[in-house]
Design a protein around this motif. Structure first.
Motif, PDB file in Angstrom:
ATOM      1  N   ASN A 233       0.817  -1.224   0.000  1.00  0.00           N
ATOM      2  CA  ASN A 233       0.000   0.000   0.000  1.00  0.00           C
ATOM      3  C   ASN A 233       0.851   1.275   0.000  1.00  0.00           C
ATOM      4  N   SER A 234       1.888   1.266  -0.810  1.00  0.00           N
ATOM      5  CA  SER A 234       2.777   2.432  -0.830  1.00  0.00           C
ATOM      6  C   SER A 234       2.253   3.505  -1.779  1.00  0.00           C
ATOM      7  N   ASN A 235       2.197   4.715  -1.281  1.00  0.00           N
ATOM      8  CA  ASN A 235       1.823   5.862  -2.113  1.00  0.00           C
ATOM      9  C   ASN A 235       2.733   7.026  -1.751  1.00  0.00           C
ATOM     10  N   ILE A 236       4.032   6.814  -1.926  1.00  0.00           N
ATOM     11  CA  ILE A 236       5.034   7.790  -1.510  1.00  0.00           C
ATOM     12  C   ILE A 236       5.490   8.589  -2.720  1.00  0.00           C
ATOM     13  N   GLU A 237       5.329   9.887  -2.652  1.00  0.00           N
ATOM     14  CA  GLU A 237       5.714  10.774  -3.736  1.00  0.00           C
ATOM     15  C   GLU A 237       6.757  11.774  -3.247  1.00  0.00           C
ATOM     16  N   PRO A 238       7.619  12.280  -4.152  1.00  0.00           N
ATOM     17  CA  PRO A 238       8.548  13.344  -3.754  1.00  0.00           C
ATOM     18  C   PRO A 238       7.779  14.577  -3.305  1.00  0.00           C
ATOM     19  N   GLY A 239       8.454  15.413  -2.545  1.00  0.00           N
ATOM     20  CA  GLY A 239       7.815  16.625  -2.057  1.00  0.00           C
ATOM     21  C   GLY A 239       7.513  17.611  -3.177  1.00  0.00           C
ATOM     22  N   THR A 240       6.759  18.655  -2.833  1.00  0.00           N
ATOM     23  CA  THR A 240       6.385  19.670  -3.797  1.00  0.00           C
ATOM     24  C   THR A 240       6.196  20.996  -3.072  1.00  0.00           C
ATOM     25  N   SER A 241       5.904  22.049  -3.817  1.00  0.00           N
ATOM     26  CA  SER A 241       5.691  23.360  -3.201  1.00  0.00           C
ATOM     27  C   SER A 241       4.354  23.370  -2.454  1.00  0.00           C
ATOM     28  N   LYS A 242       4.420  23.534  -1.156  1.00  0.00           N
ATOM     29  CA  LYS A 242       3.201  23.665  -0.359  1.00  0.00           C
ATOM     30  C   LYS A 242       3.560  24.245   1.002  1.00  0.00           C
ATOM     31  N   ALA A 243       2.611  24.979   1.565  1.00  0.00           N
ATOM     32  CA  ALA A 243       2.837  25.634   2.851  1.00  0.00           C
ATOM     33  C   ALA A 243       1.498  25.980   3.480  1.00  0.00           C
ATOM     34  N   ILE A 244       1.527  26.256   4.764  1.00  0.00           N
ATOM     35  CA  ILE A 244       0.348  26.722   5.485  1.00  0.00           C
ATOM     36  C   ILE A 244       0.646  28.134   5.973  1.00  0.00           C
ATOM     37  N   LEU A 245      -0.123  29.085   5.512  1.00  0.00           N
ATOM     38  CA  LEU A 245       0.052  30.488   5.880  1.00  0.00           C
ATOM     39  C   LEU A 245      -0.927  30.841   6.993  1.00  0.00           C
ATOM     40  N   THR A 246      -0.390  31.308   8.117  1.00  0.00           N
ATOM     41  CA  THR A 246      -1.233  31.775   9.220  1.00  0.00           C
ATOM     42  C   THR A 246      -1.202  33.300   9.223  1.00  0.00           C
ATOM     43  N   LEU A 247      -2.363  33.910   9.005  1.00  0.00           N
ATOM     44  CA  LEU A 247      -2.460  35.353   8.902  1.00  0.00           C
ATOM     45  C   LEU A 247      -2.539  36.006  10.280  1.00  0.00           C
ATOM     46  N   GLU A 248      -2.479  37.338  10.293  1.00  0.00           N
ATOM     47  CA  GLU A 248      -2.439  38.081  11.542  1.00  0.00           C
ATOM     48  C   GLU A 248      -3.690  37.886  12.395  1.00  0.00           C
TER      49      GLU A 248
ATOM     50  N   GLY B 249      27.340  11.439  -2.563  1.00  0.00           N
ATOM     51  CA  GLY B 249      26.539  11.469  -3.770  1.00  0.00           C
ATOM     52  C   GLY B 249      25.461  12.524  -3.768  1.00  0.00           C
ATOM     53  N   ILE B 250      24.670  12.508  -4.833  1.00  0.00           N
ATOM     54  CA  ILE B 250      23.633  13.507  -5.032  1.00  0.00           C
ATOM     55  C   ILE B 250      22.299  12.825  -5.305  1.00  0.00           C
ATOM     56  N   LEU B 251      21.280  13.303  -4.648  1.00  0.00           N
ATOM     57  CA  LEU B 251      19.920  12.805  -4.834  1.00  0.00           C
ATOM     58  C   LEU B 251      19.094  13.884  -5.506  1.00  0.00           C
ATOM     59  N   ASP B 252      18.581  13.578  -6.689  1.00  0.00           N
ATOM     60  CA  ASP B 252      17.636  14.473  -7.341  1.00  0.00           C
ATOM     61  C   ASP B 252      16.335  14.424  -6.545  1.00  0.00           C
ATOM     62  N   LYS B 253      15.813  15.582  -6.175  1.00  0.00           N
ATOM     63  CA  LYS B 253      14.644  15.620  -5.307  1.00  0.00           C
ATOM     64  C   LYS B 253      13.379  15.088  -5.968  1.00  0.00           C
ATOM     65  N   GLN B 254      13.432  14.858  -7.288  1.00  0.00           N
ATOM     66  CA  GLN B 254      12.267  14.293  -7.968  1.00  0.00           C
ATOM     67  C   GLN B 254      12.405  12.807  -8.241  1.00  0.00           C
ATOM     68  N   GLN B 255      13.493  12.182  -7.763  1.00  0.00           N
ATOM     69  CA  GLN B 255      13.604  10.728  -7.882  1.00  0.00           C
ATOM     70  C   GLN B 255      12.515  10.053  -7.056  1.00  0.00           C
ATOM     71  N   SER B 256      12.068   8.898  -7.544  1.00  0.00           N
ATOM     72  CA  SER B 256      11.081   8.148  -6.769  1.00  0.00           C
ATOM     73  C   SER B 256      11.757   7.516  -5.556  1.00  0.00           C
ATOM     74  N   ILE B 257      10.983   7.219  -4.544  1.00  0.00           N
ATOM     75  CA  ILE B 257      11.532   6.606  -3.335  1.00  0.00           C
ATOM     76  C   ILE B 257      12.094   5.222  -3.650  1.00  0.00           C
ATOM     77  N   ASP B 258      11.498   4.516  -4.625  1.00  0.00           N
ATOM     78  CA  ASP B 258      12.007   3.193  -4.996  1.00  0.00           C
ATOM     79  C   ASP B 258      13.400   3.296  -5.610  1.00  0.00           C
ATOM     80  N   GLU B 259      13.644   4.339  -6.418  1.00  0.00           N
ATOM     81  CA  GLU B 259      14.975   4.538  -6.993  1.00  0.00           C
ATOM     82  C   GLU B 259      16.008   4.759  -5.896  1.00  0.00           C
ATOM     83  N   VAL B 260      15.669   5.616  -4.945  1.00  0.00           N
ATOM     84  CA  VAL B 260      16.593   5.918  -3.855  1.00  0.00           C
ATOM     85  C   VAL B 260      16.917   4.664  -3.054  1.00  0.00           C
ATOM     86  N   LEU B 261      15.893   3.912  -2.685  1.00  0.00           N
ATOM     87  CA  LEU B 261      16.106   2.730  -1.849  1.00  0.00           C
ATOM     88  C   LEU B 261      16.820   1.618  -2.613  1.00  0.00           C
ATOM     89  N   SER B 262      16.574   1.519  -3.903  1.00  0.00           N
ATOM     90  CA  SER B 262      17.269   0.502  -4.702  1.00  0.00           C
ATOM     91  C   SER B 262      18.763   0.767  -4.741  1.00  0.00           C
TER      92      SER B 262
END
Length: 395
Positions: free
Chosen positions: A127-142, A362-375
């Protein structure tokens, strides 16, 4: 300079040359190194051979460097055995540093892959549904209201605009005596870019929070707080703000700057705060200590002992996260998996505790899949891994 540092430097120079970014001074240094020996020229030629670093998969297994080097280095291996025997016993380790440029040039992770996997066991994935991160944030206003910012969704207030990848505050000064603050919180699996009202740019890494004023008060220090996590600051010069200095606080230290670029890493689950200076100058201080930094230096504040140490670091490696990669130089797998867990929003369990100590380059491309990294990790150091939902188990 000792031999290991020399080879690491040469590796970076060859990588710079391959990418077309080498300057005249470094090019001359590399040229002089090539003229020193046939061994050096062999290493250089093998790395630059057409297709070499693209055709070899993804990692050098540290424990079999000599065998791996022999496999990909027929030119150097043709040098007389007498000459090879005269090389220092750990020359293969140093040569691996030069081979590392194949990773730098192609964006691969860990060491280059000249060896068969130690295990052909198929990893268990449930049941793996692991994706690389993306642009997202929570903005708390005044006023305390909360807005989710994410890629593709625009948002606008009277003082700021967001396109989902970044939020930009309007240029202006605080008019009232009361300072109005916003909070930007980056969850695991996220990153975000904010441009403050004075023009200062801040890149926030996963699992981070920044507190800042909607507008700064004219004539007073510009102050923000990195509540926790990691952030890269490109500070608008004080000369543009009538000499107003810029300060970054967190619970353990204060960083004072005039106009510069630097990185602060202060995660809640770590007992050290790292401040890395890219350019300009900063002063890192606590209630009892104050330490100035020059470019390419990193301060390490030990929260438990309230002590600060300073060392030179590769700033490109330390700050590569904001440009789409994670760069690791002799980092233990335990630290690497902390980075992976934040970016991919997963939990990590080490069944084999010895794996925590294994170091990689080494270098990890932030868009690599988790399976690539673990392999890649599996091919170099562990028997197997397992993924259950959002948990990775290393064996």
């Amino acid at each position: 300079m000792n031999q290991e540092k020399e080879f690491l430097k040469i590796a970076k120079l060859i990588a710079s040359e391959l990418s077309g970014e080498i300057n005249d001074e470094d090019h001359q240094y590399l040229h002089n190194w090539l003229n020193e020996s046939e061994q050096n020229r062999g290493i250089y030629n093998e790395i630059k051979k057409d297709g070499w670093y693209a055709s070899n998969i993804k990692s050098i297994q540290e424990y079999k460097i000599k065998e791996g080097w022999n496999k990909i280095n027929p030119r150097i291996h043709s040098i007389s055995k007498t000459k090879i025997r005269k090389l220092p016993p750990n020359i293969w380790r140093y040569a691996a540093a030069a081979i590392f440029v194949g990773i730098l040039a192609t964006g691969y992770f860990f060491r280059e892959h000249f060896f068969e996997s130690p295990s052909e066991i198929t990893p268990i994935i449930v049941n793996s549904n692991i994706e690389p991160g993306t642009s997202k944030a929570i903005l708390t206003l005044e006023d305390g209201s909360v807005v989710e910012l994410e890629k593709g969704n625009a948002f606008k207030t009277k003082s700021a605009n967001s396109n989902g990848d970044q939020i930009i505050y309007k240029t202006g000064k605080q008019n009232s005596a009361k300072i109005v603050y916003n909070y930007l919180t980056i969850p695991r699996g996220g990153q975000f870019h904010v441009v403050l009202s004075d023009g200062t740019e801040v890149w926030l890494n996963s699992e981070s929070q920044l507190k800042y004023p909607v507008a700064f008060t004219e004539g007073k220090a510009r102050e923000v707080e990195l509540v926790y996590g990691e952030a890269y600051f490109d500070v608008s010069s004080s000369s543009n703000h009538k000499g107003s200095i810029f300060k970054v606080f967190n619970q353990s230290q204060e960083v004072e700057v005039l106009g510069t670029e630097f990185n602060i890493k202060a995660y809640k689950d770590e007992s050290n705060v790292y401040t890395t200076l890219v350019e300009g100058s900063v002063a890192v201080g606590t209630s009892v200590l104050r330490q100035s930094l020059v470019p390419n230096q990193q301060s390490n504040l030990d929260i438990k002992t309230n002590s600060i140490t300073v060392k030179e670091v590769d700033v490109k490696a330390e700050t590569s996260w904001k440009n789409g990669t994670f760069s690791f130089i002799d980092k233990p797998l335990k630290d690497i998996m902390k980075v992976v867990s934040r970016w991919y929003d997963v939990d990590v369990i080490f069944v084999n505790k010895e794996l925590e100590k294994v170091e990689f380059i080494g270098i990890l491309d932030k868009q690599q899949s988790i399976d690539e990294v673990l392999s890649i990790i599996k091919s170099t150091s562990m028997n197997d891994y397992e993924i259950k939902d959002k948990t990775i188990i290393l064996k």
